[in-house]
Design a protein around this motif. Structure first.
Motif, PDB file in Angstrom:
ATOM      1  N   SER A 254       5.422   4.693  -3.665  1.00  0.00           N
ATOM      2  CA  SER A 254       4.040   4.357  -4.031  1.00  0.00           C
ATOM      3  C   SER A 254       3.563   5.242  -5.185  1.00  0.00           C
ATOM      4  N   PRO A 255       2.452   4.835  -5.830  1.00  0.00           N
ATOM      5  CA  PRO A 255       1.929   5.677  -6.922  1.00  0.00           C
ATOM      6  C   PRO A 255       1.503   7.072  -6.440  1.00  0.00           C
ATOM      7  N   MET A 284      -9.530   4.006   8.637  1.00  0.00           N
ATOM      8  CA  MET A 284      -9.093   5.097   7.746  1.00  0.00           C
ATOM      9  C   MET A 284      -8.865   4.601   6.320  1.00  0.00           C
ATOM     10  N   ILE A 285      -8.621   3.301   6.213  1.00  0.00           N
ATOM     11  CA  ILE A 285      -8.458   2.730   4.865  1.00  0.00           C
ATOM     12  C   ILE A 285      -9.668   1.837   4.594  1.00  0.00           C
ATOM     13  N   GLY A 286     -10.060   1.739   3.310  1.00  0.00           N
ATOM     14  CA  GLY A 286     -11.190   0.901   2.955  1.00  0.00           C
ATOM     15  C   GLY A 286     -12.257   1.730   2.258  1.00  0.00           C
ATOM     16  N   HIS A 360       1.005   2.109   3.313  1.00  0.00           N
ATOM     17  CA  HIS A 360       1.553   3.235   2.556  1.00  0.00           C
ATOM     18  C   HIS A 360       2.135   2.847   1.210  1.00  0.00           C
ATOM     19  N   SER A 361       2.315   1.529   0.983  1.00  0.00           N
ATOM     20  CA  SER A 361       2.811   1.089  -0.329  1.00  0.00           C
ATOM     21  C   SER A 361       1.665   1.066  -1.336  1.00  0.00           C
ATOM     22  N   LEU A 362       0.399   1.074  -0.846  1.00  0.00           N
ATOM     23  CA  LEU A 362      -0.805   1.000  -1.684  1.00  0.00           C
ATOM     24  C   LEU A 362      -0.811  -0.237  -2.561  1.00  0.00           C
ATOM     25  N   SER A 363      -0.177  -1.318  -2.075  1.00  0.00           N
ATOM     26  CA  SER A 363      -0.111  -2.533  -2.867  1.00  0.00           C
ATOM     27  C   SER A 363      -0.718  -3.687  -2.093  1.00  0.00           C
TER      28      SER A 363
END
Ligand code: HEC
Ligand code: HEC
Ligand code: HEC
Ligand code: HEC
Ligand code: HEC
Ligand code: HEC
Ligand code: HEC
Ligand code: HEC
Ligand code: HEC
Length: 430
Positions: A254-255, A284-286, A360-363
């Motif tokens: 991931s980046p 936790m994400i968003g 976790h790939s952030l894609s």
């Protein structure tokens, strides 16, 4: 004066039999092992190691006092302790704390010697210990750091796989915590003392200590057994990745990987922490209040939009699953055959779990492949649930119609009987 003489002879005979009985009880080894017989006789502190050695892994391999302390266990049976504990015969006595690693390493670092007992025995403990923070500080003269005996004990050392061992997985947190959770002991150092408390409350600590799940890491699984040092920033993802392979692979491609490296951010730890790792939630994400993305990303950035997108994908799938689940359960309770839909929901749940790892790939593109797949399954389950519920409605209507039909029929029969009754009234029998 014959009486006292007789008494003396009786006493001597008694003493002799008692000695024979004692020696038999001690077995043949102690008859020649002066270390044990003399120390036992003197008793008190000098005899304590003998009790401890009874279950010791070294004793079970036939090793005894002199194998560690040196000296001559065949000498000194006459009471001459100097003959047994003779430095000329290798007697070293109690090793100084600073010398304990070499004291144990004399055998444990000698592959030829060790493999005589166990062909697969590892012999790297001392070498690794020297590279650890403990070993490095000990060499500099620090007497408070852990040496071999702090983690393994002394007389009464157990095999690491034995549940009584101080380094058995379930006992390790306490063993390390004896120093690391003692703020007074650790006071001279600039190191926190909350690791044990935090660990106990973490997903890992609860799994290992409360459920006995040995797949969960104890302190040594992250810090190494003998190389104990904090995993440095570049290695944390590899350590976590030994067990969380997919998360690690996605993170590394991931980046965040290169960005975190440049800023020396500690990888998995930056979002999950280290000792107090909790069960992660979808929040936790968003871009909501509990999102960790907002710790580092601001509105208007690509990362911010990605965080919002992935959160919507996941919560979208979750909400639709909830709806599908309520339809299908309702149909199931009404006795309809919905096993196919239940399988689809199970597969959709697997997709949801996969999507949470895909975070976790952030894609957004990659997570959407999984969430769309999940949604496809959910929609099929929704259809199946709806049609099962319609079927119930249909059957109910059908039932109502047939009931009505039966009722009308019954009424017809009743009326007919009544009519017949009036035409031919039944005469009363007398
Ligand atoms: C005849 C009696 C006797 C025999 C045999 C004997 N010891 Fe001792 N040992 C003593 C006494 C007494 C002490 C405590 C005083 C001292 O340190 O000399 C002691 C102390 C020790 C200590 C502690 C040393 C210290 O510095 O406090 C060790 C370790 C020890 N013995 C090991 C051995 C070993 C190993 C053997 C066998 C090779 C052995 N002993 C044989 C009587 C004996
Ligand atoms: C595996 C190696 C090993 C064996 C085997 C062993 N010892 Fe020790 N012993 C040690 C070490 C290391 C210490 C020092 C402990 C410390 O400083 O914490 C010690 C300490 C002692 C002491 C000092 C008091 C104490 O309890 O710390 C005595 C006495 C002693 N040993 C006697 C014996 C006797 C007797 C035997 C045989 C029954 C024996 N030891 C077997 C390693 C061993
Ligand atoms: C900081 C605590 C600690 C120190 C210090 C320590 N050990 Fe260990 N040791 C462990 C743990 C933890 C294990 C592994 C348990 C497991 O395999 O799950 C272990 C395992 C072992 C084993 C079993 C074989 C293996 O390598 O797994 C031996 C032998 C051993 N240690 C010897 C030593 C010796 C010798 C020293 C000193 C040079 C030493 N240990 C220092 C914690 C420690
Ligand atoms: C005289 C040689 C010798 C000395 C000195 C010695 N050991 Fe051992 N140790 C052995 C042998 C042999 C075994 C059995 C190895 C096996 O079966 O794998 C053993 C086993 C062990 C084990 C269990 C290994 C396992 O697989 O879990 C531990 C732990 C251990 N020793 C720690 C120590 C410590 C700590 C010291 C120093 C206080 C020490 N030993 C000193 C020879 C020695
Ligand atoms: C006898 C006490 C003692 C025991 C037992 C002990 N440690 Fe330590 N440990 C220390 C001391 C003292 C330090 C030095 C603190 C420092 O690094 O300045 C230290 C340092 C460390 C560090 C480096 C911390 C840092 O940031 O510098 C780690 C990691 C560590 N220990 C892990 C462990 C683990 C894991 C165990 C159990 C397997 C363990 N320790 C058992 C006393 C102990
Ligand atoms: C899931 C992996 C993991 C487990 C389990 C774990 N640690 Fe750590 N520990 C870490 C990481 C990661 C760091 C921080 C390293 C860094 O930031 O460079 C750390 C840091 C430390 C430090 C340095 C001081 C600090 O708090 O940052 C000590 C001491 C320590 N751990 C001891 C322990 C002890 C004792 C246990 C068991 C009760 C334990 N750890 C369990 C991963 C773990
Ligand atoms: C020795 C294997 C192992 C290591 C190393 C390890 N973990 Fe775990 N982890 C597990 C196991 C097993 C579980 C599941 C515990 C349970 O059943 O609740 C888990 C659970 C988790 C969870 C919670 C998952 C959930 O769905 O609730 C997170 C987050 C996590 N680990 C992160 C980490 C991080 C970050 C590291 C490195 C600092 C790490 N783990 C190191 C084995 C490991
Ligand atoms: C940028 C922050 C971030 C980083 C870095 C990160 N995670 Fe996560 N992790 C999350 C979020 C957010 C979730 C929750 C996803 C959800 O539940 O919707 C999560 C969930 C998890 C889970 C539970 C879901 C699953 O896959 O079972 C585990 C385990 C996990 N992470 C391990 C790791 C490991 C190992 C690393 C390092 C390789 C790591 N994480 C790095 C943010 C992060
Ligand atoms: C500890 C700080 C930190 C946290 C927490 C964090 N990030 Fe990042 N992220 C960075 C850094 C630094 C970069 C690289 C510079 C940049 O693009 O802002 C980055 C880059 C990104 C990128 C690539 C952006 C681009 O322009 O290509 C995405 C996507 C991303 N992060 C998503 C997330 C998401 C989603 C979360 C929450 C789960 C998150 N980040 C949490 C620090 C963080």
């Amino acid at each position: 004066m014959r009486f006292p003489e007789q008494k003396l002879i009786v006493s001597l005979v008694f003493l002799a039999t008692a000695t024979v009985a004692f020696c038999q009880e001690q077995g043949p080894a102690s008859q020649v092992n002066s270390c044990i017989s003399c120390h036992l006789e003197i008793g008190d502190e000098l005899a304590v190691p003998i009790e401890g050695m009874k279950g010791d892994v070294h004793a079970t391999k036939g090793l005894s006092c002199a194998d560690c302390h040196g000296g001559d266990p065949t000498a000194g049976l006459d009471g001459d302790s100097d003959a047994a504990m003779d430095p000329a015969k290798g007697y070293v006595g109690i090793p100084d704390r600073m010398k304990i690693p070499e004291f144990c390493g004399r055998c444990h670092s000698d592959p030829v010697y060790m493999r005589g007992f166990n062909p697969r025995a590892a012999t790297d403990q001392l070498d690794r210990y020297k590279t650890s923070r403990h070993g490095q500080l000990l060499r500099k003269g620090d007497r408070k750091v852990a040496t071999c005996t702090d983690c393994h004990g002394v007389h009464g050392i157990q095999n690491a796989r034995d549940s009584r061992s101080s380094v058995y997985p379930l006992n390790i947190p306490e063993t390390c915590g004896r120093c690391h959770a003692d703020s007074e002991y650790m006071q001279p150092y600039d190191v926190a003392t909350d690791q044990l408390d935090d660990y106990r409350k973490s997903v890992h600590g609860m799994a290992l200590l409360e459920r006995g799940d040995q797949a969960a890491p104890a302190c040594n699984d992250c810090h190494g057994n003998h190389g104990a040092s904090p995993p440095g920033a570049p290695s944390v993802a590899f350590i976590c990745g030994q067990c969380h392979l997919n998360n690690s692979e996605m993170f590394l491609s991931s980046p965040h990987k290169t960005a975190f490296d440049e800023l020396e951010l500690p990888e998995c730890e930056a979002c999950h922490g280290n000792h107090a790792i909790e069960h992660p939630t979808d929040e936790m994400i968003g871009v909501g209040e509990s999102s960790i993305c907002l710790d580092c990303h601001e509105e208007g950035s690509k990362a911010y939009d990605t965080a919002a997108l992935i959160h919507d994908q996941i919560s979208g799938l979750k909400e639709r699953m909830f709806y599908a689940d309520s339809l299908v359960s309702q149909a199931e309770r009404a006795g309809m055959e919905v096993s196919e839909a239940l399988f689809q929901l199970k597969d959709a749940d697997d997709a949801l779990i996969k999507a949470r790892t895909m975070v976790h790939s952030l894609s957004g593109d990659e997570t959407s492949i999984i969430t769309e797949e999940g949604l496809g399954l959910v929609e099929q389950a929704v259809l199946a649930g709806k049609s099962a519920l319609e079927e119930i409605q249909f059957r109910r209507k059908g039932l109502a119609v047939s009931l009505l039909f039966i009722l009308i029929l019954a009424l017809g029969v009743y009326l007919k009987i009544k009519e017949l009754d009036q035409k031919h009234p039944i005469r009363e029998v007398k």
